[in-house]
Write a protein that holds these residues in place. Structure first.
Motif, PDB file in Angstrom:
ATOM      1  N   ALA A 246       0.808  -1.215   0.000  1.00 50.09           N
ATOM      2  CA  ALA A 246       0.000   0.000   0.000  1.00 50.09           C
ATOM      3  C   ALA A 246       0.842   1.266   0.000  1.00 50.09           C
ATOM      4  O   ALA A 246       0.370   2.311  -0.438  1.00 50.09           O
ATOM      5  N   LEU A 247       2.082   1.173   0.455  1.00 44.49           N
ATOM      6  CA  LEU A 247       2.873   2.395   0.571  1.00 44.49           C
ATOM      7  C   LEU A 247       4.357   2.082   0.557  1.00 44.49           C
ATOM      8  O   LEU A 247       4.790   0.949   0.728  1.00 44.49           O
ATOM      9  N   ALA A 248       5.134   3.152   0.368  1.00 44.46           N
ATOM     10  CA  ALA A 248       6.585   3.098   0.501  1.00 44.46           C
ATOM     11  C   ALA A 248       6.976   3.954   1.695  1.00 44.46           C
ATOM     12  O   ALA A 248       6.302   4.930   2.037  1.00 44.46           O
ATOM     13  N   CYS A 249       8.094   3.581   2.334  1.00 40.45           N
ATOM     14  CA  CYS A 249       8.531   4.258   3.540  1.00 40.45           C
ATOM     15  C   CYS A 249      10.037   4.462   3.467  1.00 40.45           C
ATOM     16  O   CYS A 249      10.758   3.630   2.897  1.00 40.45           O
ATOM     17  N   ALA A 250      10.515   5.566   4.051  1.00 46.77           N
ATOM     18  CA  ALA A 250      11.954   5.822   4.054  1.00 46.77           C
ATOM     19  C   ALA A 250      12.298   6.755   5.201  1.00 46.77           C
ATOM     20  O   ALA A 250      11.498   7.619   5.570  1.00 46.77           O
ATOM     21  N   PRO A 251      13.505   6.601   5.800  1.00 46.17           N
ATOM     22  CA  PRO A 251      13.982   7.611   6.741  1.00 46.17           C
ATOM     23  C   PRO A 251      14.323   8.884   5.976  1.00 46.17           C
ATOM     24  O   PRO A 251      14.729   8.837   4.821  1.00 46.17           O
ATOM     25  N   ALA A 252      14.127  10.020   6.614  1.00 45.37           N
ATOM     26  CA  ALA A 252      14.353  11.291   5.935  1.00 45.37           C
ATOM     27  C   ALA A 252      14.940  12.298   6.908  1.00 45.37           C
ATOM     28  O   ALA A 252      14.865  12.137   8.130  1.00 45.37           O
ATOM     29  N   VAL A 253      15.534  13.346   6.345  1.00 37.57           N
ATOM     30  CA  VAL A 253      16.159  14.385   7.153  1.00 37.57           C
ATOM     31  C   VAL A 253      15.789  15.750   6.583  1.00 37.57           C
ATOM     32  O   VAL A 253      15.900  15.977   5.381  1.00 37.57           O
TER      33      VAL A 253
END
Length: 688
Positions: A246-253
């Motif tokens: 259903a979705l994509a996820c990633a750490p971000a800054v």
């Protein structure tokens, strides 16, 4: 003496005062973000007579440590990148981000007209302090992702969220800020994300320590992305194995004056849609017209009017039933047997059958025994015909000598009786309604002309005796027009066809078991602007069970609804199958080709009843639906197969985070415009 005259003249001159213009602030907003320890400024200032080239904007802010003093805005050290901006003649505009550790208690902006000059003017300024409470709204920007049309490549985006100014305007005033996205993974919706969406619609989460993506998510890209542009595409696509995710996820800054702000960024997939159903055949066919003249045989009432009646219906003048040679008690039986014998005789040709009846008499009372006999005969004739499969009798068109009263409800559904008796003024004042199925009779082509002082109208095509005789007395038979051709069309009824009466006149036809199949989680979008008067209809299947206490009436055997209501019904009841059919305003269509003469010229036109004439409201009930072989259900009904509660792109390409497919597009067209771009490319999306 000459000098005296000059001085005297100078003293007599009047002074012209200088006119002072003051600056106007089209935009002058600012905000200090405690979490980021950053003061943001945005301005677009204009003046009527223009600025000098070295004019500038200055800022002064006060904290607990004191005042900064007015300094030139565009020469200060910036936390983020700010590009120079040209806003046109007579304007100074731009933006700035200043590292301010302590709370800004007061902020002032002013314009200095020349760098070396002392003249300044204050600029009305809107300022706000944003406290650090841990909510994502505490940040001056949020991060989110969107997918391309195929739901395989993610575009990561930064969206400014400065109080009092649009994201798009922030970009236009030159602010750029860096964000970074790390290893990307995919997976299902998870509880934390779902519960956060009402208060955090973009799904960006941050804290003072890194928030990871769920541990069971599957990595698909190890490439770190970094950009100062508003958006950047991922370097890799989701693999085929991730199609159901259903979705994509990633750490971000996010960068800030207070240091890097880590978080977690999400990209929801777009709703995946498909055609809800193929085409639904109408199977409309021409009927075989059976024509009958009912008139006295032993006397002549009006040869002129009889000629007109038989000409209008394109029939012979030989009576089929003699009204004056049959005992009144047996007249109904004689009429009924005549109609039924003709139906049985012609049924073998395989076509549906329609009756065209010229009713020629001199009894103006609409409740006369002759009227009652004919009405009863028609009731007897069509009592069982409507339930038969083709070939069957679909209905009758009666052309009376006089305006007739309203028909009984059970007869008005199958018979067009013409001409209709107009309402009296008293009836109209009382709110009575004419029988709408019969308002088609006084058909008047809009081709009236003026001959000298005489306004020559056009006689109604199906006129009662007195109107017709008055017309031909004044203008002659030649101007009364002639019928050229008649068509009567009706839907073919197979042995599996089910016909349901709807309302006072309409019928719904469910042909051969056409079923729209779906599932509980799927949703629909009905595109009303493609079919504003669509005949497409549906009903619940017969084994559908009503929820306890349901009072909707949907589960009644004769409940038929327009297809436009399917999205809302399915969202509420979530059945697996719906029967598809067509809703007709009347069981058959009577069409004709007619010619009339005006000013010596032949005018030809066609008409259809009851759907082809202008109503009082100006609506045109087009007879086009009777001429089509099929209706493409998929053109107006779109089915969302999965991710139906996700946010959507609109037709302009704007990502509407609060407009999910299942609710936002139930009754409007879904025409999304998706973002485009290659792997790793940067762009500025339409994101107001």
């Amino acid at each position: 003496m000459f000098l005296f005259i000059i001085l005297l003249a100078l003293c007599g001159c009047s002074k012209v005062p200088l006119q002072r213009f003051f600056p106007t602030a089209d935009i002058a907003v600012g905000a200090w973000f405690e979490r980021e320890q950053t003061l943001f400024l945005f301005y677009n200032v204009s003046i009527e007579d223009g600025f000098e080239d070295d004019a500038r904007i200055e800022v002064n802010y006060r904290t607990d440590d004191g005042e900064s003093g007015f300094v030139r805005v565009d020469t200060q050290n910036s936390v983020h990148t700010h590009l120079p901006v040209n806003c046109g003649t007579n304007h100074i505009c731009g933006s700035q981000s200043l590292a301010v550790t302590k709370r800004a208690l007061e902020v002032e902006l002013r314009v200095r007209y020349t760098e070396a000059g002392r003249l300044t003017d204050p600029i009305p300024f809107s300022f706000q302090t944003v406290e650090s409470t841990g909510a994502v709204s505490d940040l001056s920007a949020t991060l989110y992702g969107v997918f391309d049309e195929k739901n395989v490549v993610v575009q990561w985006r930064l969206r400014h969220q400065i109080p009092g100014i649009l994201n798009e305007t922030v970009r236009e005033l030159g602010l750029k800020r860096e964000f970074r996205v790390g290893n990307q993974s995919y997976g299902p919706r998870f509880n934390e994300e779902v519960s956060a969406r009402p208060v955090n619609p973009y799904g960006f989460s941050y804290s003072f320590s890194q928030i990871p993506c769920p541990s069971d998510f599957v990595p698909f890209s190890q490439v770190e992305l970094s950009t100062q542009e508003p958006a950047k595409w991922a370097e890799e696509a989701l693999p085929t194995e991730g199609s159901a995710a259903a979705l994509a996820c990633a750490p971000a800054v996010l960068t800030s004056a207070a240091g890097d702000i880590p978080g977690r960024v999400l990209a929801l997939k777009n709703p995946e849609t498909e055609t809800g159903f193929g085409s639904l055949s109408t199977t409309v066919r021409e009927t075989n017209q059976l024509k009958f003249l009912l008139s006295p045989c032993g006397r002549t009432i009006s040869s002129d009017h009889l000629d007109m009646q038989t000409q209008r219906l394109l029939m012979d003048r030989e009576p089929d039933v003699c009204l004056d040679r049959i005992d009144l008690p047996t007249l109904t039986t004689r009429m009924s047997s005549t109609f039924n014998a003709a139906l049985d005789r012609e049924r073998g040709a395989g076509q549906d059958l329609s009756l065209l009846i010229a009713f020629h008499h001199d009894e103006p009372n609409p409740n006369s025994v002759w009227h009652q006999a004919l009405q009863q005969a028609l009731e007897d004739t069509f009592e069982f015909e409507s339930s038969k499969s083709s070939p069957r009798g679909v209905g009758a068109y009666v052309f009376d000598s006089y305006s007739n009263a309203k028909l009984p409800e059970n007869l008005g559904r199958r018979v067009l009786w013409c001409p209709i008796r107009p309402l009296t003024e008293e009836e109209r004042d009382a709110g009575e309604q004419s029988n709408e199925s019969q308002q088609v009779c006084p058909v008047l082509p809009n081709i009236g002309v003026t001959l000298g002082a005489v306004d020559l109208g056009v006689v109604p095509i199906f006129a009662e005796r007195s109107v017709y005789l008055d017309f031909i007395r004044d203008f002659g038979v030649r101007n009364a027009g002639t019928m050229q051709q008649i068509w009567v069309r009706a839907p073919l009824a197979t042995p599996e066809t089910e016909t349901i009466e709807v309302g006072q006149f309409a019928v719904a036809t469910f042909f051969d078991g056409e079923v729209l199949s779906t599932s509980a989680e799927q949703r629909f979008s009905y595109c009303a602007d493609l079919a504003p008067q669509s005949p497409l209809a549906f009903r619940l299947q017969k084994d559908a069970v009503a929820p306890e206490g349901d009072q909707s009436g949907l589960f009644e055997p004769d409940s038929v609804l327009p297809l436009s209501s399917l999205p809302d019904i399915h969202r509420q009841y979530q059945f697996s199958n719906y029967d598809l059919g067509l809703l007709w305003d009347f069981p058959f269509l009577f069409s004709f080709q007619y010619e009339t003469v005006v000013s010596g010229r032949v005018r030809a036109f066609g008409g259809s009843v009851p759907f082809g004439i202008d109503r009082v409201e100006g609506d045109q009930y087009g007879s086009e639906i009777w001429t089509l072989d099929s209706f493409a259900v998929g053109d107006v009904l779109l089915k969302c197969a999965r991710f139906c509660d996700h946010a959507t792109f609109d037709s302009a390409g704007v990502y509407n985070i609060s407009v999910a497919f299942d609710i936002g597009y139930a009754n409007r067209c879904y025409r999304p415009k998706y973002p485009t771009g290659g792997f790793g490319s940067e762009s500025a999306p339409l994101d107001p």
